[in-house]
Design a protein around this motif. Structure first.
Motif, mmCIF file in Angstrom:
data_model
loop_
_atom_site.group_PDB
_atom_site.id
_atom_site.type_symbol
_atom_site.label_atom_id
_atom_site.label_comp_id
_atom_site.label_asym_id
_atom_site.label_seq_id
_atom_site.Cartn_x
_atom_site.Cartn_y
_atom_site.Cartn_z
ATOM 1 N N ASN A 188 45.999 30.397 -2.168
ATOM 2 C CA ASN A 188 47.332 30.931 -2.441
ATOM 3 C C ASN A 188 48.352 30.369 -1.439
ATOM 4 O OD1 ASN A 188 46.292 32.424 -4.546
ATOM 5 N ND2 ASN A 188 45.978 34.277 -3.314
ATOM 6 N N ASP A 189 47.935 30.217 -0.168
ATOM 7 C CA ASP A 189 48.841 29.585 0.803
ATOM 8 C C ASP A 189 49.161 28.158 0.404
ATOM 9 O OD1 ASP A 189 48.797 31.915 2.249
ATOM 10 O OD2 ASP A 189 47.271 31.214 3.676
ATOM 11 N N MET A 190 48.132 27.457 -0.101
ATOM 12 C CA MET A 190 48.361 26.086 -0.547
ATOM 13 C C MET A 190 49.329 26.056 -1.721
ATOM 14 S SD MET A 190 45.597 23.349 -2.079
ATOM 15 C CE MET A 190 45.395 24.389 -3.529
ATOM 16 N N ALA A 191 49.155 27.024 -2.659
ATOM 17 C CA ALA A 191 50.071 27.088 -3.797
ATOM 18 C C ALA A 191 51.499 27.370 -3.331
ATOM 19 C CB ALA A 191 49.601 28.163 -4.771
ATOM 20 N N ASP A 192 51.638 28.263 -2.338
ATOM 21 C CA ASP A 192 52.975 28.521 -1.793
ATOM 22 C C ASP A 192 53.552 27.258 -1.162
ATOM 23 O OD1 ASP A 192 52.692 31.136 -2.587
ATOM 24 O OD2 ASP A 192 52.022 31.856 -0.609
ATOM 25 N N SER A 193 52.698 26.532 -0.398
ATOM 26 C CA SER A 193 53.169 25.324 0.260
ATOM 27 C C SER A 193 53.559 24.261 -0.753
ATOM 28 C CB SER A 193 52.074 24.791 1.195
ATOM 29 O OG SER A 193 52.462 23.582 1.794
ATOM 30 N N LEU A 194 52.746 24.122 -1.817
ATOM 31 C CA LEU A 194 53.072 23.131 -2.845
ATOM 32 C C LEU A 194 54.371 23.485 -3.551
ATOM 33 C CD1 LEU A 194 49.566 22.414 -4.406
ATOM 34 C CD2 LEU A 194 50.915 20.914 -2.938
ATOM 35 N N GLU A 195 54.566 24.761 -3.774
ATOM 36 C CA GLU A 195 55.804 25.179 -4.427
ATOM 37 C C GLU A 195 57.008 24.855 -3.547
ATOM 38 O OE1 GLU A 195 57.495 29.082 -6.864
ATOM 39 O OE2 GLU A 195 55.861 29.305 -5.429
ATOM 40 N N GLN A 196 56.849 25.131 -2.224
ATOM 41 C CA GLN A 196 57.939 24.814 -1.310
ATOM 42 C C GLN A 196 58.126 23.299 -1.176
ATOM 43 O OE1 GLN A 196 56.947 26.730 2.360
ATOM 44 N NE2 GLN A 196 57.123 28.813 1.531
ATOM 45 N N ARG A 197 56.996 22.559 -1.170
ATOM 46 C CA ARG A 197 57.093 21.113 -1.060
ATOM 47 C C ARG A 197 57.760 20.501 -2.281
ATOM 48 N NH1 ARG A 197 51.691 18.281 0.659
ATOM 49 N NH2 ARG A 197 52.038 19.797 2.346
ATOM 50 N N GLU A 198 57.444 21.042 -3.450
ATOM 51 C CA GLU A 198 58.070 20.544 -4.670
ATOM 52 C C GLU A 198 59.572 20.781 -4.632
ATOM 53 O OE1 GLU A 198 58.576 18.807 -8.345
ATOM 54 O OE2 GLU A 198 56.886 18.753 -6.969
ATOM 55 N N GLN A 199 59.934 21.966 -4.148
ATOM 56 C CA GLN A 199 61.356 22.269 -4.031
ATOM 57 C C GLN A 199 62.013 21.347 -3.008
ATOM 58 O OE1 GLN A 199 62.084 26.337 -3.049
ATOM 59 N NE2 GLN A 199 64.326 26.128 -3.020
ATOM 60 N N SER A 200 61.314 21.105 -1.861
ATOM 61 C CA SER A 200 61.857 20.223 -0.840
ATOM 62 C C SER A 200 61.959 18.789 -1.345
ATOM 63 C CB SER A 200 60.981 20.276 0.411
ATOM 64 O OG SER A 200 61.427 19.377 1.388
ATOM 65 N N ARG A 201 60.969 18.360 -2.143
ATOM 66 C CA ARG A 201 61.016 17.008 -2.694
ATOM 67 C C ARG A 201 62.200 16.835 -3.622
ATOM 68 N NH1 ARG A 201 59.598 14.406 -7.152
ATOM 69 N NH2 ARG A 201 58.889 16.323 -8.130
ATOM 70 N N SER A 202 62.429 17.825 -4.437
ATOM 71 C CA SER A 202 63.576 17.757 -5.342
ATOM 72 C C SER A 202 64.877 17.653 -4.552
ATOM 73 C CB SER A 202 63.590 18.980 -6.259
ATOM 74 O OG SER A 202 62.405 19.051 -7.028
ATOM 75 N N ARG A 255 38.634 28.322 -9.843
ATOM 76 C CA ARG A 255 38.718 27.071 -10.592
ATOM 77 C C ARG A 255 39.788 27.151 -11.659
ATOM 78 N NH1 ARG A 255 36.864 25.976 -15.399
ATOM 79 N NH2 ARG A 255 35.622 27.874 -15.462
ATOM 80 N N GLU A 256 39.833 28.275 -12.376
ATOM 81 C CA GLU A 256 40.847 28.412 -13.420
ATOM 82 C C GLU A 256 42.254 28.369 -12.822
ATOM 83 O OE1 GLU A 256 39.819 32.050 -15.255
ATOM 84 O OE2 GLU A 256 37.974 31.288 -16.187
ATOM 85 N N ALA A 257 42.426 29.026 -11.668
ATOM 86 C CA ALA A 257 43.742 29.003 -11.033
ATOM 87 C C ALA A 257 44.091 27.579 -10.582
ATOM 88 C CB ALA A 257 43.757 29.961 -9.847
ATOM 89 N N ALA A 258 43.087 26.845 -10.047
ATOM 90 C CA ALA A 258 43.339 25.476 -9.622
ATOM 91 C C ALA A 258 43.695 24.585 -10.799
ATOM 92 C CB ALA A 258 42.107 24.933 -8.897
ATOM 93 N N ALA A 259 43.064 24.822 -11.958
ATOM 94 C CA ALA A 259 43.382 24.031 -13.143
ATOM 95 C C ALA A 259 44.825 24.274 -13.581
ATOM 96 C CB ALA A 259 42.410 24.362 -14.267
ATOM 97 N N ARG A 260 45.263 25.506 -13.554
ATOM 98 C CA ARG A 260 46.657 25.813 -13.920
ATOM 99 C C ARG A 260 47.638 25.189 -12.926
ATOM 100 N NH1 ARG A 260 47.338 32.085 -14.618
ATOM 101 N NH2 ARG A 260 49.507 31.336 -14.812
ATOM 102 N N LEU A 261 47.272 25.238 -11.640
ATOM 103 C CA LEU A 261 48.135 24.615 -10.643
ATOM 104 C C LEU A 261 48.204 23.108 -10.860
ATOM 105 C CD1 LEU A 261 49.804 25.037 -8.065
ATOM 106 C CD2 LEU A 261 47.724 24.665 -6.741
ATOM 107 N N GLY A 262 47.058 22.505 -11.225
ATOM 108 C CA GLY A 262 47.051 21.079 -11.488
ATOM 109 C C GLY A 262 47.862 20.695 -12.707
ATOM 110 N N ARG A 263 48.015 21.623 -13.690
ATOM 111 C CA ARG A 263 48.823 21.341 -14.877
ATOM 112 C C ARG A 263 50.310 21.551 -14.627
ATOM 113 N NH1 ARG A 263 44.260 23.853 -17.395
ATOM 114 N NH2 ARG A 263 45.314 25.874 -17.374
ATOM 115 N N GLY A 264 50.666 21.904 -13.363
ATOM 116 C CA GLY A 264 52.086 21.991 -13.041
ATOM 117 C C GLY A 264 52.649 23.390 -12.993
ATOM 118 N N ASP A 265 51.793 24.402 -12.905
ATOM 119 C CA ASP A 265 52.269 25.784 -12.826
ATOM 120 C C ASP A 265 52.197 26.239 -11.372
ATOM 121 O OD1 ASP A 265 52.976 28.381 -13.130
ATOM 122 O OD2 ASP A 265 51.189 28.993 -14.283
ATOM 123 N N PRO A 266 53.276 26.077 -10.592
ATOM 124 C CA PRO A 266 53.217 26.436 -9.173
ATOM 125 C C PRO A 266 53.232 27.931 -8.912
ATOM 126 C CG PRO A 266 55.425 25.710 -9.741
ATOM 127 C CD PRO A 266 54.600 25.519 -10.969
#
Length: 886
Positions: free
Chosen positions: A353-367, A322-333
């Motif tokens: 962790n796979d989801m965090a990796d995917s979100l990080e890659q998706r954020e980069q792809s979105r940019s 939960r704590e890791a998900a909260a940090r990810l939700g605050r924008g820390d990929p």
């Protein structure tokens, strides 16, 4: 606590609840199984209790039968004792009293005389009784046999008893007396005590009318009292309703019992034996209570253990996740969850962790996508746009600048404010559909509108868009693309104008054909009409020859004119085909009849042969078929100087529903080379120039034949050898006629008819004179009019049997004149009308019918057709009743 953390904590608390529910799901089936087994055992006990009381009730019935048999035997013994048979005073009563004391089942014993008096009784009070009133006593005396009464209340004992009576006779035969005995029901209670504990057993005895004879157990008094009417009680109603059965209900004292009831043999009494339900179920109910308490304790212990295990083994690691998900939700990929022991939670953390990796890659792809979009929007000739909820532009890309309008012109404006006013009704409908799509929040595609540029030029813009909704489903505006379609719209407008011009040209061509047909055929009417009139005069041989040359030349000219006009109609797509029943033999006979004399004059053999033709009656267009045959046979006669001409008609085998007929015209003429055959069926083409010079013609005949044959679903061709001859063949698809084709009319010259009054309206002086002369020679009276207005006036004056109107007249055309005549009142409105025209195109036929014409004649006027029109229409008018004429 932050809102996001509080929500996640609520999820964790929900997880605890789910763990508890999971444990409950494991305990619940076990609990249900135990309860099910206890219930089964409970039902088994109830079933066994019912069986016990039913057995007891049945044994009671059997016991009553045994008791009655014993009493009968006792009475038989007593009636054999002389002292009792002789009613010895004192001795007989003492003996009976002794027997009753030793027989507990008996309540009383008497010896009665036939009149009912009792000289012997076990009890002194019985000596005062008279049994004559007892029904069972009367039955015993009258029937002379052993009788058992219904249960009744004893007069001496006051208890329910069964009365029995056995008559005995004197040696000489008459009844000497009756032995009577009362049987009590104490044996029933003693029977119950032998089977189960008597304190739980209840006996209910009623007679056939529901009168209570006995009730209660050995330990409980009877309440209500014996002798009460209890037929309305559910138990008593069940007892009286069937001879045997079981029921679970309350007894007469209100105690819930399991009852079994039977009908007692020998009487109409009913006996019910009941056992207390609570006493039967007491032990199983105690066992069920203990089982439920045990299950509750096991479930509570399981829930407690599950809660502790979940807290230690699951929730601790979930809190970290939960704590890791909260940090990810605050924008820390870059955050990642620790991997706990155990396969499932480790997989869950790994998936996070796979989801965090995917979100990080998706954020980069979105940019990167946003950067690409900005680059494309800046260089694209199309543009991207967005609007708000009020449909005003909030963004538009630089591509709009290529139209000559800047981005500032659009941002903050409505599309309606920038667009030019709708140019026409179609433009207004397009805007209405666009606004309807906006109101319905529907996507729209290729909406094209015009805008006035700052410089005054007009640009056509096409746009497509779709509505945009946020995560909650709230509408936020539209987003889409646009492009400048000015060139396409202008090109489409040019194409439309060209098409309209082509349609106008085609219409002008049709009009030109109609005019040319009129202008060419009208003078030919004068020529041929004059020839027809001259042929009816007295001519010398030389004059007749010159007249025949004139007729041949005029008919040749008409053939050329008809070929040119037919070919023009085919090119304009105005040639139509009819579907009527006709005979193939009639068509070939008409053709051979026309050319047989010409062939004979040239010394040619002319034959017709039909091979394998199964039917002569078909459906199709006989006029067009005859036209093709005329042309081919005419060519054969023209190009053949010696030898023969043969027409062959055959059927081509086919699986289709239609009939494929093949026609062949074979001659021994000049023949054709391969080169000549190559362009034979082309318009304005003949074999060569020498042929044209020698034989004449326009070169349209075979081209028209080819078009006609193809329009009738067939094909045409030729086989030829130069100097030997040619065989022209063609096929057509005809329908099979379901009704007989009309027989061909005999050619008997001009048909005669009764004299009629004819109105002729024709603007051409020569044609008017010729046609009027033809009509007068038929024996009719004729009046002429030189325009349509005069014709209307003459028709209104009345007195005419038929009117012939030329269609192209000054002042008033033939069509308008016909409409005005049909609009008149009285008999003039029903005047038969014949149209005279040089334009016989199909669309004209429908126009003539709409105007009210009954018949149409084409120029040049044929004398026979004119006579048939006048005779046929006037005869039809004569056959109609007066009321049928408008």
């Amino acid at each position: 606590m932050p809102v996001g953390t509080e929500k996640l904590w609520g999820v964790l608390r929900g997880l605890r609840l789910r763990l508890m529910l999971l444990v409950c799901c494991g305990v619940l089936p076990l609990s249900l199984l135990v309860l099910h087994l206890l219930e089964q055992q409970r039902q088994q006990i109830l079933t066994a209790a019912r069986d016990d009381v039913m057995t007891l009730a049945r044994e009671a019935g059997m016991l009553q039968g045994e008791v009655l048999d014993q009493v009968r035997g006792l009475l038989q013994v007593l009636t054999a004792i002389p002292a009792l048979r002789e009613f010895e005073e004192g001795t007989c009563s003492t003996m009976l009293d002794e027997i009753v004391r030793h027989q507990p089942r008996l309540t009383s014993l008497w010896i009665a005389r036939p009149d009912g008096s009792v000289p012997c009784s076990h009890h002194p009070a019985g000596l005062a009784l008279n049994m004559a009133e007892r029904a069972y006593f009367q039955d015993a005396v009258s029937e002379g046999r052993f009788i058992v009464s219904d249960y009744l209340i004893g007069r001496v004992s006051g208890r329910p008893v069964l009365g029995t009576a056995l008559p005995f006779r004197r040696p000489d035969g008459p009844i000497a007396g009756v032995a009577l005995a009362g049987v009590n029901i104490g044996w029933l209670h003693r029977l119950a005590e032998q089977v189960v504990n008597a304190k739980h057993i209840s006996l209910v005895l009623v007679d056939g009318k529901g009168t209570l004879l006995a009730h209660g157990s050995a330990a409980a008094p009877s309440d209500p009292p014996v002798g009460s009417k209890v037929a309305d009680h559910p138990l008593i109603a069940a007892m009286l309703g069937s001879p045997e059965g079981t029921i679970e209900t309350t007894d007469l004292s209100g105690v819930s019992r399991l009852f079994a009831h039977v009908a007692l043999p020998g009487t109409d009494a009913r006996l019910a034996v009941g056992i207390e339900r609570d006493a039967v179920l007491a032990q199983i109910d105690r066992q069920r209570t203990i089982s439920l308490v045990t299950l509750f304790l096991v479930a509570a212990a399981s829930l407690t253990a599950a809660a502790l295990a979940g807290e230690v083994l699951v929730l601790r690691w979930l809190n970290r996740l939960r704590e890791a998900a909260a940090r990810l939700g605050r924008g820390d990929p870059s955050v990642r969850a620790p991997l706990p022991p155990g396969v499932e939670l480790r997989e869950l953390a790994g998936a996070f962790n796979d989801m965090a990796d995917s979100l990080e890659q998706r954020e980069q792809s979105r940019s990167e996508s946003e950067a690409r979009f900005r680059d494309m929007a800046e260089v694209s000739s199309d543009w991207f746009w967005e609007t708000g909820i009020d449909n005003r532009f909030t963004y538009i890309s630089k591509g709009i600048n290529l139209t000559g309008a800047g981005q500032d012109l659009f941002v903050g404006a409505l599309r309606e404010e920038l667009a030019a006013q709708p140019a026409d009704e179609a433009d207004r409908e397009t805007w209405d559909r666009y606004r309807e799509d906006l109101r319905a929040r529907r996507p729209f595609r290729d909406f094209t509108y015009r805008i006035i540029m700052p410089g005054g030029s007009v640009r056509h813009l096409s746009t497509s868009g779709k509505p945009v909704f946020d995560r909650t489903g709230r509408f936020t505006g539209y987003r889409g693309v646009g492009r400048d379609v000015t060139r396409e719209v202008e090109a489409e407008q040019a194409v439309r104008k060209a098409r309209e011009a082509a349609e106008a040209a085609n219409q002008a061509k049709s009009q030109f054909l109609a005019i040319m047909s009129h202008e060419l055929r009208t003078p030919m009417t004068g020529v041929l009409g004059t020839i027809d009139l001259l042929s009816d005069t007295d001519l010398s041989t030389e004059q007749a020859q010159w007249l025949a040359i004139m007729r041949t030349s005029a008919e040749t000219l008409m053939t050329v004119l008809n070929d040119i006009l037919d070919f023009s109609k085919i090119e304009a797509g105005q040639l139509q085909f009819e579907q009527v029943a006709f005979r193939l033999g009639a068509v070939t006979r008409e053709v051979t009849g026309l050319y047989a004399r010409l062939a004979a004059d040239k010394g040619l053999s002319f034959t017709v042969r039909q091979d394998g033709l199964r039917t002569d009656e078909v459906r199709g267009d006989p006029v067009r078929l005859r036209q093709v045959l005329f042309n081919l046979v005419g060519n054969a006669v023209k190009f053949t100087d010696r030898g023969r001409i043969e027409i062959r008609v055959s059927e081509v085998p086919s699986d289709s529903a239609g009939l494929i007929v093949r026609f062949e015209v074979e001659d021994t003429g000049i023949g054709l080379s391969d080169e000549e055959r190559g362009h034979l069926f082309k318009a304005f083409s003949q074999a060569d120039a020498t042929t044209t010079r020698r034989f004449g013609g326009t070169g349209l005949g075979l081209a028209i034949c080819k078009r006609l044959v193809e329009a009738m679903g067939g094909d045409i061709g030729v086989e030829s050898v130069p100097g030997v001859g040619s065989t022209f063949w063609f096929t057509v698809v005809l329908g099979r006629s379901a009704v007989p084709a009309p027989a061909p009319r005999p050619d008997g010259g001009v048909p005669a008819s009764a004299p009629r009054r004819v109105l002729l309206a024709e603007d051409d002086d020569l044609n008017r004179l010729l046609i009027a002369t033809m009509i007068r020679r038929m024996g009719h009276e004729v009046r002429t009019a030189e325009d349509g207005a005069r014709a209307v006036d003459e028709a209104a004056a009345g007195g005419y049997d038929v009117a012939i109107l030329d269609l192209q007249m000054p002042v008033l055309t033939g069509l308008e004149a016909a409409r005005r005549i049909r609009a008149m009142q009285g008999q003039a409105a029903g005047l038969p009308l014949v149209a005279l025209t040089a334009d016989a195109m199909p669309e004209r036929q429908a126009e003539l019918q709409e105007a009210g014409f009954n018949r149409c004649l084409t120029k040049p006027v044929d004398l026979r057709q004119l006579a048939e029109a006048i005779g046929g229409l006037t005869q039809s008018a004569d056959d109609l009743p007066t009321s049928a004429v408008r």
